[in-house]
Design a protein around this motif. Sequence first.
Motif, mmCIF file in Angstrom:
data_model
loop_
_atom_site.group_PDB
_atom_site.id
_atom_site.type_symbol
_atom_site.label_atom_id
_atom_site.label_comp_id
_atom_site.label_asym_id
_atom_site.label_seq_id
_atom_site.Cartn_x
_atom_site.Cartn_y
_atom_site.Cartn_z
ATOM 1 N N TRP A 207 45.614 31.083 35.300
ATOM 2 C CA TRP A 207 44.226 31.324 36.217
ATOM 3 C C TRP A 207 44.556 30.382 37.453
ATOM 4 O O TRP A 207 44.189 31.161 38.572
ATOM 5 N N GLU A 208 44.821 29.177 37.472
ATOM 6 C CA GLU A 208 44.844 28.290 38.460
ATOM 7 C C GLU A 208 45.909 28.984 39.420
ATOM 8 O O GLU A 208 45.889 28.989 40.582
ATOM 9 N N ALA A 209 47.139 29.203 38.910
ATOM 10 C CA ALA A 209 48.213 29.628 39.651
ATOM 11 C C ALA A 209 48.060 31.041 40.188
ATOM 12 O O ALA A 209 47.985 31.226 41.542
ATOM 13 N N PHE A 210 47.269 31.768 39.597
ATOM 14 C CA PHE A 210 46.889 33.324 40.152
ATOM 15 C C PHE A 210 45.633 32.952 41.046
ATOM 16 O O PHE A 210 46.040 33.875 42.080
ATOM 17 N N ASP A 211 44.864 32.362 41.048
ATOM 18 C CA ASP A 211 43.698 32.119 41.904
ATOM 19 C C ASP A 211 44.251 31.556 43.110
ATOM 20 O O ASP A 211 44.061 31.788 44.291
ATOM 21 N N ALA A 212 45.159 30.563 43.222
ATOM 22 C CA ALA A 212 45.820 29.661 44.229
ATOM 23 C C ALA A 212 46.568 30.594 44.913
ATOM 24 O O ALA A 212 46.945 30.521 46.178
ATOM 25 N N ASN A 213 47.181 31.941 44.526
ATOM 26 C CA ASN A 213 48.325 32.508 45.365
ATOM 27 C C ASN A 213 47.456 33.920 45.825
ATOM 28 O O ASN A 213 47.992 34.817 46.142
ATOM 29 N N GLY A 214 45.922 33.929 45.890
ATOM 30 C CA GLY A 214 45.175 34.990 46.415
ATOM 31 C C GLY A 214 45.120 35.983 45.311
ATOM 32 O O GLY A 214 44.477 37.197 45.708
ATOM 33 N N ARG A 215 45.383 35.688 43.949
ATOM 34 C CA ARG A 215 44.836 36.704 42.797
ATOM 35 C C ARG A 215 45.981 37.842 43.177
ATOM 36 O O ARG A 215 45.298 38.890 42.847
ATOM 37 N N THR A 216 46.993 37.632 43.498
ATOM 38 C CA THR A 216 48.233 38.756 43.967
ATOM 39 C C THR A 216 49.348 38.675 42.691
ATOM 40 O O THR A 216 50.133 39.565 42.480
ATOM 41 N N HIS A 217 49.689 37.631 42.152
ATOM 42 C CA HIS A 217 50.664 37.361 41.197
ATOM 43 C C HIS A 217 50.343 36.426 40.161
ATOM 44 O O HIS A 217 49.812 35.473 40.324
ATOM 45 N N VAL A 218 50.792 36.752 39.054
ATOM 46 C CA VAL A 218 50.706 35.830 37.763
ATOM 47 C C VAL A 218 51.985 35.370 37.482
ATOM 48 O O VAL A 218 53.027 36.241 37.337
ATOM 49 N N ALA B 139 41.705 43.369 39.146
ATOM 50 C CA ALA B 139 40.984 43.637 40.339
ATOM 51 C C ALA B 139 40.015 44.845 39.788
ATOM 52 O O ALA B 139 39.001 45.027 40.398
ATOM 53 N N CYS B 140 40.697 45.628 38.967
ATOM 54 C CA CYS B 140 39.696 46.604 38.570
ATOM 55 C C CYS B 140 38.400 46.305 37.625
ATOM 56 O O CYS B 140 37.337 46.842 38.214
ATOM 57 N N LEU B 141 38.490 45.259 36.974
ATOM 58 C CA LEU B 141 37.603 44.955 36.019
ATOM 59 C C LEU B 141 36.546 43.966 36.835
ATOM 60 O O LEU B 141 35.324 44.014 37.024
ATOM 61 N N HIS B 142 36.839 43.058 37.807
ATOM 62 C CA HIS B 142 36.134 42.241 38.765
ATOM 63 C C HIS B 142 35.632 43.077 39.755
ATOM 64 O O HIS B 142 34.569 42.817 40.171
ATOM 65 N N GLU B 143 36.270 43.829 40.687
ATOM 66 C CA GLU B 143 35.719 44.119 41.703
ATOM 67 C C GLU B 143 35.196 45.553 41.657
ATOM 68 O O GLU B 143 34.131 46.054 42.039
ATOM 69 N N GLN B 144 35.686 46.454 40.686
ATOM 70 C CA GLN B 144 34.910 47.746 40.293
ATOM 71 C C GLN B 144 33.969 47.821 39.311
ATOM 72 O O GLN B 144 32.892 48.318 39.570
ATOM 73 N N HIS B 145 34.250 47.060 38.384
ATOM 74 C CA HIS B 145 33.194 46.838 37.350
ATOM 75 C C HIS B 145 32.318 45.742 37.118
ATOM 76 O O HIS B 145 31.571 45.608 36.310
ATOM 77 N N GLY B 146 32.601 44.744 37.932
ATOM 78 C CA GLY B 146 31.607 43.405 38.215
ATOM 79 C C GLY B 146 31.867 42.702 36.976
ATOM 80 O O GLY B 146 30.744 41.776 36.827
ATOM 81 N N PHE B 147 32.964 42.458 36.481
ATOM 82 C CA PHE B 147 33.130 41.371 35.464
ATOM 83 C C PHE B 147 33.246 39.790 36.420
ATOM 84 O O PHE B 147 33.883 40.033 37.379
ATOM 85 N N ALA B 148 32.875 39.071 35.581
ATOM 86 C CA ALA B 148 33.217 37.752 36.133
ATOM 87 C C ALA B 148 34.723 37.405 36.241
ATOM 88 O O ALA B 148 35.270 37.960 35.277
#
Length: 406
Positions: free
Chosen positions: A47-58, A289-298
């Motif tokens: 998660w830390e790596a994902f968040d640090a790169n703008g949530r574009t790559h895991v 992105a689908c779950l967080h942005e479209q469906h409002g999940f934390a």
Amino acid sequence: MSLATATAPTTRPLPPVAAEVDTSLAAIDAELDWLLALTPLGTDALWEAFDANGRTHVPPLRYAEPVLDLESMRQRLAELPVEHIESPLLAGLLREKQRELERMIELVRLRATDGFLTASIDLFGGVEAGLLELATSILSEVGPSEPLTADCGVEAVLAAVEDEVAWYCERAPDFALEVTVDADVGSLMMVSHGRLYLDADLRLPRARLQPLVQHEIGTHIVTRYNGQRQPLRQLAVGLAHYDPLQEGLGVLAEYLSGYLPGERLRVLAARVVAADMAIHGQDIPAVFACLHEQHGFATDDAFDIAVRALRGGGLTKDAVYLRGLCDLLDHLRGGGDFAPLFRGKFALTHLVVLEQLAEAGWAAPPALLPRYASVEGFDHILDRCRGVPVSRLFQSHPTPPRELCA
């Protein structure tokens, strides 16, 4: 509803070849801890790596290297004398389990390869249109639950588990449970091969403590205990395709023990959507992105669901929770009995076969039922479930049964 069988029913041992095959299948199943083999390591760092790169790559998911000789397992399966089993009834059940274990071996072998998704669909199924439609409807119509403080850590969970085991031991002195606390479980709590795994850093609201304990112990451990007292050992480790009923019972246990919040139902629906996206080639960032942005999940929930859906290369097992709940409620609405579902681990389609096994002396009623089934008014709550559509099977506020929170 009685929690223990008053007198042990008469059963008889399996015939020799059937017993040999049954024992061998159970041994191979115990060796093949496929769920742990597919659990990613270091999800916090992911998660830390994902968040640090703008949530574009895991980064690539990492797994523990299982100490498994898959080829030896496959050979041992192939050499079992299934064709010589004395009873056609037992032969059918054991051959079905043999085929499932072959597919599980293939699933682990194909981990992190292009062939994994196909193996997963072969084993757990995909996402049928009706299930996806229900999941989408739940995500659009069921709102988030009231916010609750995550005020329970692993010590509170361990105390609740100890109390639960003590309660069962009063009714069955040989009842036991092994617990492992691990920082890399990949889930708050889960049962694998009869052992309860707890995340060392878990935090959850107190209102969710008993429902989750009832899910894991009241379903997965109790059915294993009952299965271990059957002549057919597969009823402890699980007949083929047992997962949907197990998870359906587990989720229903959360409702019956006082608090299945709308958010939990939304998570099950999101897992179906995530599995469908994985099937169609979407990656972790897209699912997130689908779950967080479209469906409002934390962010933490959206990331967890996305990683679960893509572990191994696309694990479709998470769709069985909502599917299993739907099938279970259909069974109960149709007049199906609750108690026989705890004879062991099996699929709803095995119920007729289990009655045939009982007539032959190879199956007995459950020795224990879950603790929440002893609470006053349980039968009334269960009857109410029979009239509730899946999309409305949640509670807005915690209402834990008195006996479970005393």
